[in-house]
Structures are given as C-alpha cells and as structure tokens.
Design a protein around this motif. Structure first.
Motif, PDB file in Angstrom:
ATOM      1  N   ARG A 170     -49.414  95.011  88.961  1.00 52.13           N
ATOM      2  CA  ARG A 170     -49.810  96.409  88.722  1.00 52.13           C
ATOM      3  C   ARG A 170     -50.410  96.580  87.327  1.00 52.13           C
ATOM      4  O   ARG A 170     -51.403  97.288  87.163  1.00 52.13           O
ATOM      5  CB  ARG A 170     -48.622  97.346  88.912  1.00 52.13           C
ATOM      6  N   ARG A 171     -49.823  95.927  86.311  1.00 54.08           N
ATOM      7  CA  ARG A 171     -50.398  96.014  84.947  1.00 54.08           C
ATOM      8  C   ARG A 171     -51.761  95.351  84.863  1.00 54.08           C
ATOM      9  O   ARG A 171     -52.602  95.719  84.064  1.00 54.08           O
ATOM     10  CB  ARG A 171     -49.460  95.347  83.920  1.00 54.08           C
ATOM     11  N   LEU A 172     -51.936  94.344  85.689  1.00 53.40           N
ATOM     12  CA  LEU A 172     -53.194  93.602  85.677  1.00 53.40           C
ATOM     13  C   LEU A 172     -54.335  94.431  86.278  1.00 53.40           C
ATOM     14  O   LEU A 172     -55.460  94.434  85.773  1.00 53.40           O
ATOM     15  CB  LEU A 172     -53.006  92.322  86.498  1.00 53.40           C
ATOM     16  N   VAL A 173     -54.062  95.130  87.365  1.00 52.22           N
ATOM     17  CA  VAL A 173     -55.160  95.831  88.039  1.00 52.22           C
ATOM     18  C   VAL A 173     -55.426  97.206  87.445  1.00 52.22           C
ATOM     19  O   VAL A 173     -56.488  97.780  87.674  1.00 52.22           O
ATOM     20  CB  VAL A 173     -54.931  95.973  89.577  1.00 52.22           C
ATOM     21  N   ARG A 174     -54.458  97.750  86.682  1.00 53.04           N
ATOM     22  CA  ARG A 174     -54.626  99.108  86.170  1.00 53.04           C
ATOM     23  C   ARG A 174     -55.984  99.327  85.494  1.00 53.04           C
ATOM     24  O   ARG A 174     -56.644 100.330  85.765  1.00 53.04           O
ATOM     25  CB  ARG A 174     -53.477  99.472  85.243  1.00 53.04           C
ATOM     26  N   PRO A 175     -56.434  98.447  84.607  1.00 50.51           N
ATOM     27  CA  PRO A 175     -57.712  98.746  83.946  1.00 50.51           C
ATOM     28  C   PRO A 175     -58.945  98.435  84.799  1.00 50.51           C
ATOM     29  O   PRO A 175     -60.055  98.722  84.385  1.00 50.51           O
ATOM     30  CB  PRO A 175     -57.690  97.822  82.720  1.00 50.51           C
ATOM     31  N   LEU A 176     -58.748  97.869  85.971  1.00 57.31           N
ATOM     32  CA  LEU A 176     -59.909  97.376  86.730  1.00 57.31           C
ATOM     33  C   LEU A 176     -60.588  98.460  87.554  1.00 57.31           C
ATOM     34  O   LEU A 176     -59.941  99.391  88.022  1.00 57.31           O
ATOM     35  CB  LEU A 176     -59.472  96.243  87.667  1.00 57.31           C
ATOM     36  N   ASP A 177     -61.882  98.323  87.755  1.00 57.44           N
ATOM     37  CA  ASP A 177     -62.620  99.196  88.655  1.00 57.44           C
ATOM     38  C   ASP A 177     -62.206  98.840  90.079  1.00 57.44           C
ATOM     39  O   ASP A 177     -62.410  97.705  90.514  1.00 57.44           O
ATOM     40  CB  ASP A 177     -64.121  98.970  88.466  1.00 57.44           C
ATOM     41  N   PRO A 178     -61.634  99.804  90.807  1.00 63.72           N
ATOM     42  CA  PRO A 178     -61.076  99.470  92.125  1.00 63.72           C
ATOM     43  C   PRO A 178     -62.125  99.008  93.130  1.00 63.72           C
ATOM     44  O   PRO A 178     -61.784  98.468  94.168  1.00 63.72           O
ATOM     45  CB  PRO A 178     -60.408 100.763  92.580  1.00 63.72           C
ATOM     46  N   ARG A 179     -63.377  99.208  92.824  1.00 63.57           N
ATOM     47  CA  ARG A 179     -64.400  98.756  93.760  1.00 63.57           C
ATOM     48  C   ARG A 179     -64.640  97.258  93.662  1.00 63.57           C
ATOM     49  O   ARG A 179     -65.359  96.691  94.456  1.00 63.57           O
ATOM     50  CB  ARG A 179     -65.699  99.518  93.503  1.00 63.57           C
ATOM     51  N   GLY A 180     -63.995  96.624  92.670  1.00 62.78           N
ATOM     52  CA  GLY A 180     -64.301  95.217  92.450  1.00 62.78           C
ATOM     53  C   GLY A 180     -63.129  94.269  92.608  1.00 62.78           C
ATOM     54  O   GLY A 180     -63.257  93.087  92.312  1.00 62.78           O
ATOM     55  N   TYR A 181     -61.962  94.776  93.053  1.00 62.28           N
ATOM     56  CA  TYR A 181     -60.855  93.837  93.231  1.00 62.28           C
ATOM     57  C   TYR A 181     -60.084  94.161  94.492  1.00 62.28           C
ATOM     58  O   TYR A 181     -60.193  95.252  95.050  1.00 62.28           O
ATOM     59  CB  TYR A 181     -59.893  93.865  92.031  1.00 62.28           C
ATOM     60  N   GLU A 182     -59.266  93.211  94.907  1.00 59.06           N
ATOM     61  CA  GLU A 182     -58.384  93.441  96.048  1.00 59.06           C
ATOM     62  C   GLU A 182     -57.079  92.694  95.826  1.00 59.06           C
ATOM     63  O   GLU A 182     -57.092  91.564  95.352  1.00 59.06           O
ATOM     64  CB  GLU A 182     -59.054  92.936  97.327  1.00 59.06           C
ATOM     65  N   VAL A 183     -55.950  93.346  96.116  1.00 58.36           N
ATOM     66  CA  VAL A 183     -54.652  92.670  96.044  1.00 58.36           C
ATOM     67  C   VAL A 183     -54.246  92.310  97.462  1.00 58.36           C
ATOM     68  O   VAL A 183     -54.241  93.166  98.344  1.00 58.36           O
ATOM     69  CB  VAL A 183     -53.582  93.571  95.392  1.00 58.36           C
TER      70      VAL A 183
END
Lengths: 488, 488
Positions: free
Chosen positions: B311-324
């Motif tokens: 969760r800390r890792l993805v927080r700053p990311l643009d959600p259009r560019g990653y997937e968990v």
C-alpha cells in the motif's frame, strides 16, 4: 445542462482534511464489506481533457486495498477489436464479484468520439445509447454497482491548464493534436456530452456531473459518491418475486407439435449430405471474404445427436475459420462474473464461425431446473439473451439456433444402447440418468425458452431428431439457407 | 538438409483409402484417451506458402471431436503484442489439459520472418532459438505432447501452385505481395529454415519435415505422426526421482543470517517515506516515457507485512500505470494449464508496473510443502522460474523480488493481536494457524528458493520485517534504487 453547474464550487482546506480522513476510513471498511458480499463495483470516469481524472483517481484509491481493484485505461478500439460487437471489449474487462473495475474513459468515449468525428446527430446515436443502457441494466440486475462520473471544467479553465502543462517539459506531451482539436471543438462536444448524459442517466446507473475546477472539491465529492454507492448496494434487498411463473396454467407448446416420425432414405441422405457440405464449404469462404460472422447454437436433450450433427457440419469447413465451443458448468473466474461474460469472450470475430454445443441458454434450462438461478434471474434472462443476440446480429453476425428434439422413448433406447456397447460406454454417465428423471420439467423449460427467444433475427429451428440423419440434413440445409440469404 | 528430402514421395489411391480409414478410427480413439488422461497436445504447422497447410489440417481433424481442439492462426505480432515478451501471446493460447491446440504458423514464424527481413545471421538468432527451446521444454516437462511439422515443396512446385491459384478469381487473393516476395527469396528462406530446424529439433520436440508435393502422401504422414505422438504420450511413464532432496544435509541458510533487530525511528520513517514516495512518483513517469516495465514480487510468511508495504508503494503511483495482483490457489482454467500460464497472462506491458502479492514462487513454497507439486516438479521449477524471469528481463522489464522476513515469535504476537481486535479479526483464519505449524519446513523451502533463484538480473532482497516500518522504507528504497539504475 452543463452551464447550470457551479464551477466555482470549492472546499476549505481544514474541512477538506477532516472530510477526507473520515471518508478514507469509511471507504476502506466499505471496500471490505463489498468484497465479502461479492458485489462487483464499476466506477467510470469521463470528462474534459485536463479535468484531472488521473489525480482524482489516485486520491480516491488511496485508502483502498489495491489487490481488489483494477484500473482500465480505455483507448479507441483497435482494428482487431473492431471485428467484434462494440461492447465485447468492455465485457471482457468487467470486475469479478467483490472487486472494483475502474474505467478511465469507458464505453462512452467511443460514442462521443464517433458522434463528433462523424458529425452525427442525436438520432443517429440512438442505437449506441440503447446498447449502453442495456449493458448497464444487465450488470445492475446482476447485482453490480455502477458509478458514472463526468468531470466538468469550462473551456477557459481547460485553456489555462493546457498552457500550464505545455510550459513543463515533463508534461508537454499530454497536450497533443487530439487535445487541441477537442479544445477547439468544446461547444460541439458539450452538446454531445449533454445528450449522452440525458440519454444514459437511468435509475440503475445515473450520471454524476462533478464541477472539477477545485481539486479539493472534486476529491471530496467523488469519494462521497463512491461511499454512498457502496453503502446503498450493501443495504439493498432484492424483492421477492410475486409468484412462481412455473405455477401458471400451460398451453400446448411448440414442442408438442413436432412431428418426430420424419425420416430420410439412405440414398437421399448420402446425396444431400454431399451436396450441402459442398455448398457449405463455398459459403464459409464467402463469409470470410465478406467479413460476416456466424454463430450456431445447439441445444437439446442428452443423446439427442448434437455431437454427430456438429461433426457433419464442420467436416467441410476450413479449420482456420471455425471453433466448436462445448459449454459445461462454469468454473473459476466464470463463476465470479455475469453469466453472459464467458460467452462474450467466445463471440467469433467478423468472418469466422462459432458453433456452441450448449450455450447461454443454460441459464433458462439447467440453471432454472436445478435452482442455480432464482426465478427472478432466469425470467430476466429471456430478455437479456434477446438483447445479447440482437447485439451480435447488429454487429453483422448470422445467428442460427437449433433445438434437437427426440422423444422420451428414443432417449431411453439410445441410453440403453450406449450402456451395453463398450465402445460407447464413455458417452453415458449417472448424471444423464438423473437428468432423464426431470424430462417433463425439462421440456416445459425448453418450450418457454423457444417461445420467449424466437426473434425475427434469431429464430429457433427445431430438428426432428428421432431419425438422426433426418436431423443432420435439416441442420445442414438450414445453415446453408441462412448463410446464403445473409450473404446475397 | 532440405534437398535430401524426397519430394516425389506419393501414395497409391487404394493404399491411401485403407490407411486413412484405419488412422481415422485410431485417432478418434486416441483423442478420447488423451482427453481422459488430461494430456495437453500441441501441433504446429510451418511450411512454404501454398504447401497445403490448410488442406492437411482439414483432413487431419476430420475424425476428431471438434469440441476438444482449437485452431490458432498466427499472424505477425500487433503493436500491442510487441509491448510484451515475445512468447506471451503463445502462452495465452496454450491448450488446456486434455485438449489440442493446433497452430497454423507458430512461434517459429516470427523467428523466420525477422531473420530474413532484418538480414540476420544464424548467430544473431541464438537468443530467439534458445527462448523457443526453453518454452517447449517447459511444456514438455509439464506433460504436453508437441508435434512440429514442416511442409516442404520445391520452389518450382510453389511457382506452379501460385499460378493455379491466381488463375481462379476465388483464390487469387491468396497470392499477395508477401507471398511473391517470399517466393523470390526462397533460397534465403531455405537457409533460415534449415538453421531453425537444426537449432530447435530436440528430444522432447523434434521437427518432422514432410514432403508435401503429393496431397495423399502428406495427409497420411501427418495423421501417422499425430497418432504415433499420442500413443507415445499415453504409454510414457514418469521416472521416480532417485531421492528426496529434502533429506539432504542442510547448511546454514541466508535466512538464518538475517538481522531482525533493525528498526527505524519515528521521525526518520516519516521523512524517508515522503522522500522515497516523491522519488517513486517521478520514476514511474520515467518508466512510462521510456517504455520500461517493472515487476515487483512480494513473498513471505502470513502477517509479515506484505499488504502494508504494498500500500505504501502504490500510494504515490498513477493508478493508470500499475496493477496489484494477489495470488491465491489456482481455479478453473488456471488448474488445467501449466503453472506459469496464469502469470504469463499477468505480465505487465512496456511502461507499466505489476506488483505480485505472492507469485509463481508458490510452486516451490506452498505447492512443495503441501505436496501439490511432486519433487520432480518443484525441483524443475527453480530452473523454469529463472528462465521465465530471464525472458521478462530480456524484454526490458525490471524485476524486483522481496522476501519479507519476520521471526516466529513476532508472527505469534501479530496473530494474537489480530485475534483480539474486532477490526482486524477478518485478517486471520484457521488456515493461518495451520500454516504456522509448518514454520520450519516453510523456512527451509524459502532458503532453497532464495538460493536457487537469486540471479544477477533478478536478485532477492530480504526485508527485515520485525519492525514493519523498517521493512517498508527498505522496500521503497530498493525499488527507487533499482528503477533509477535501470532508467539512467
């Protein structure tokens, strides 16, 4: 419509912090509850270029568990995607039960772009709007939550934002030719957007227009909207159906009137088989050249002769252009999606044939009979199936549906022959015998099905199957005639 | 090599009829046996243009049940497909257990076309050949049957056939610019084909060159080859492993040397969290612009803190560019494919990030511990996983693997805290307690895994997790450093 929106709406910093803190906690809890309840959630973002969709999305997702959402960036359809019915690519991206599918742009982008690019009027888009309404209703009826957000800024605000983006070398690429063009066309798009919102705001999937000038404001409103939606979905109860339609008095059905005594002579069978197979080979070739897809559905009781008929049908075909799809009980991710999802995945592309050995009609046959679908669900399915098939036909497909019919006595004879022949023993299972016990209910369901889903573009053809060879020839003849008619 | 093939090979009409009748019956039976045995079958056709692949295919499939095969027409990769490792599109098309995947053209087409188009020599194709050998070995080791056929005709025969096709308006379209060009380049392609056959004929997937001048001859040979292959697969027995490697003496492992006493001060945590998140936001943007994919894997014991770290890792990311991507036990079609299949489906495209909450390492962890994989299978998996990861890296991806480590005591404390806190109770299940009983075996498997799969391009990083916040910062720091190094 859009000019009535207060674009100055804003939130104070302090209020913003407190509100978001509370909303974050609430959304995190709601996401878990929705996951446990198995409710699929669809959130879609449309809005002007530079209205801040990416940022809003990022903020909205912060409190959520990233394992249970997936963000889809929707781009214009590729050449490959254009060879299928337009909504297929969205069906394939639908979230599984309990998870969230978040669409950055969506099925609406296509409608808007096409309308403006092709200079269409509102009337010309009616088909597309209706398709979208049907799509959302089917999902909503299946228990999905749909939240549709339109992020609104003025043309002036957009100009300001473009200027800021272009000034920063890291972001200048975000303002391309398309963006500039849409900016110039803002008034034209505005009319298109207003019509779209009017046409597709429904009780089950209303649009929320969000003034997006202030970042704090839009963050708050979007988070609140999602929380409200999820809360509502968790509280919603399905109404019990008023009565069980199976208790209604029955009239004589189409299947009672089938003449099962029809047969074909040996010599005539061989001649016609050769003739129609030859014709079919030619017709498949034409389908490919003219980019027509064909969907052939086989339904009917166990041991009715579906498999043998399908084998005769595909024998003359070029194997690179058809696929036979056997349908069994859904498994894995098929179980966590709408029942039509797996069939959307199997829709053939333009120029290709798909033959379904059993199909989506399982919803109103086995699922109805075994109680896997509620009365409400299978009743609704007649309409949903007609809508699904209408979309296939609209996209250019030829749809042929066969009910292979045999008598109860004939089935028994075939079961017994399978049971006593070691080379055929694999064809018969305990389950076949169990299904046989429900023969009457099965025929009743089949009658309902045929009555409710025989449409002009997709009629049922009953194959009188007591003489297998009679049924095979009729199938081939029907396929040839239907393809021929559609291709001329 | 190809000039030694007797292109005059033919079969008499009478012999042909009898042979094919016998083969049809045999193939039909073999297909059922293979289906029952759950063996996946891969048949691929390569060969010169107009060598008759379509016709051979059609004849071969005649006796088979069309519900259990699927024909794939392989075209050159699309722009979208080129954003993934080259073999991904074939992984996605692999047949399920018991069914046949028939490829008209295959992974070889790409190698051949590229070699000729880019005027590469044999050396330059070594990487591509090796990739294909690995692919076929992994499938074969998993029980798949692979039949590779090359249909051979002379340049002169090809000229004759092109002429006949062009004379018929219904078939003239089959001879296009590409076909004419390849015909002219026949000698160049010939060398490329010969090298390809030499490089990729292996014990588990040999090439069969079939002289294809006579239609009857090629029909017979292809049907015989398939029958022989299926027969062999049904008779094959897996050798028992000589010993159980778990019984070997153990040396001290990398996990014994982890210093779990490391912590981070509150003030330092907050500062670094902000700093690295800010850096990561920038790095994601660069990944997108430079079209680098990143794959981040989290493994480790229950309650180790994987979720919080992600969760800390993805927080700053643009959600259009990653997937968990959370990984649980395989279901549905995942169960009827190679264990790597579902991960091939989840490989991120160039410019995107994928974060796996548990991963393909389940093969050598839970599947090993619970006996879902045989000793032979999980032993082999170390190599298979290294090969899989090498392909990701080769295609440009950055691969980061985290083992979140905690002590057995720390796990107990966290379990008990979850058990006694109503808001956390959902996080703990009976299964977690059961898994805990296997702690020692679990660590042993983890040590093996880290030792065997730490490679130069894809090393493991152990996160000392007794202090959750220490582990989170180390994860962020590692991701930033790895992305930074790869992007500079």
């Amino acid at each position: 419509m859009l000019e009535t929106i207060d674009l100055k709406a804003a939130v104070e910093k302090k209020v913003y912090r407190d509100t978001m803190e509370a909303l974050d906690g609430r959304l995190s809890e709601l996401q878990r509850a929705v996951y446990r309840a198995g409710i699929p959630v669809i959130v879609l973002f449309e809005g002007w270029d530079a209205s801040g969709k990416g940022g809003v999305l990022g903020r909205l997702l912060q409190p959520l568990d990233p394992r249970y959402y997936k963000v889809h960036n929707i781009k214009p359809a590729t050449a490959e995607e254009k060879m299928f019915p337009p909504l297929r690519r969205f069906w394939l991206r639908l979230p599984a039960d309990g998870t969230m599918g978040i669409f950055n742009h969506s099925w609406y982008r296509q409608v808007l772009d096409e309308r403006v690019a092709d200079k269409l009027d509102r009337e010309s888009c009616h088909g597309a709007y209706e398709r979208v309404r049907v799509f959302e209703r089917q999902l909503s009826d299946d228990g999905a939550v749909i939240l549709k957000l339109f992020l609104h800024i003025s043309q002036k605000e957009q100009a300001k934002r473009f200027k800021a983006l272009k000034a920063d070398p890291a972001f200048a690429w975000k303002v391309g030719v398309g963006e500039e063009q849409r900016h110039k066309n803002y008034p034209v798009f505005k009319t298109a957007v207003e019509d779209m919102i009017e046409e597709t705001s429904t009780a089950y999937a209303p649009w929320h227009i969000v003034p997006a000038t202030s970042e704090r404001y839009v963050h708050t409103v979007v988070a609140e909207a999602l929380a409200a939606c999820l809360q509502h979905a968790l509280e919603k109860h399905k109404p019990d159906p008023v009565y069980d339609p199976q208790l209604l008095p029955r009239h004589s059905s189409v299947l009672d009137r089938v003449d099962l005594s029809q047969t074909i002579a040996d010599e005539s069978y061989k001649r016609k088989l050769r003739r129609y197979q030859e014709e079919l080979r030619r017709l498949q070739h034409l389908c490919y050249v003219k980019r027509k897809a064909a969907v052939i559905v086989y339904e009917g009781p166990d041991a009715g002769g579906k498999g043998g008929s399908i084998r005769r049908l595909v024998r003359p075909l070029d194997p690179r252009g058809y696929e036979v799809i056997p349908t069994a009980a859904p498994t894995g991710e098929e179980r966590t999606h709408h029942y039509l999802w797996r069939f959307w995945r199997a829709v053939p592309k333009a120029g290709h044939l798909a033959i379904f050995d059993r199909s989506w009609y399982g919803r109103v046959m086995v699922e109805r009979l075994e109680g896997f679908a509620t009365i409400d669900e299978w009743q609704r399915a007649f309409r949903e199936i007609n809508e699904f098939e209408a979309q296939l036909v609209e996209a250019g497909a030829i749809l042929i549906k066969f009910w292979v019919h045999i008598s109860k006595e004939e089935q028994l004879a075939r079961f017994e022959s399978r049971q006593s022949d070691p080379t055929k023993l694999w064809k018969i299972t305990e389950e076949d015998w169990r299904n046989r016990e429900k023969w009457d209910a099965y025929l009743l369901a089949a009658s309902d099905m045929i009555e409710q889903t025989s449409t002009t573009q997709a009629p049922w053809t009953v194959l009188e199957g007591n003489d297998k060879r009679f049924a095979r020839i009729k199938a081939l003849e029907t396929v040839c005639a239907r393809l021929h008619a559609a291709l001329e």
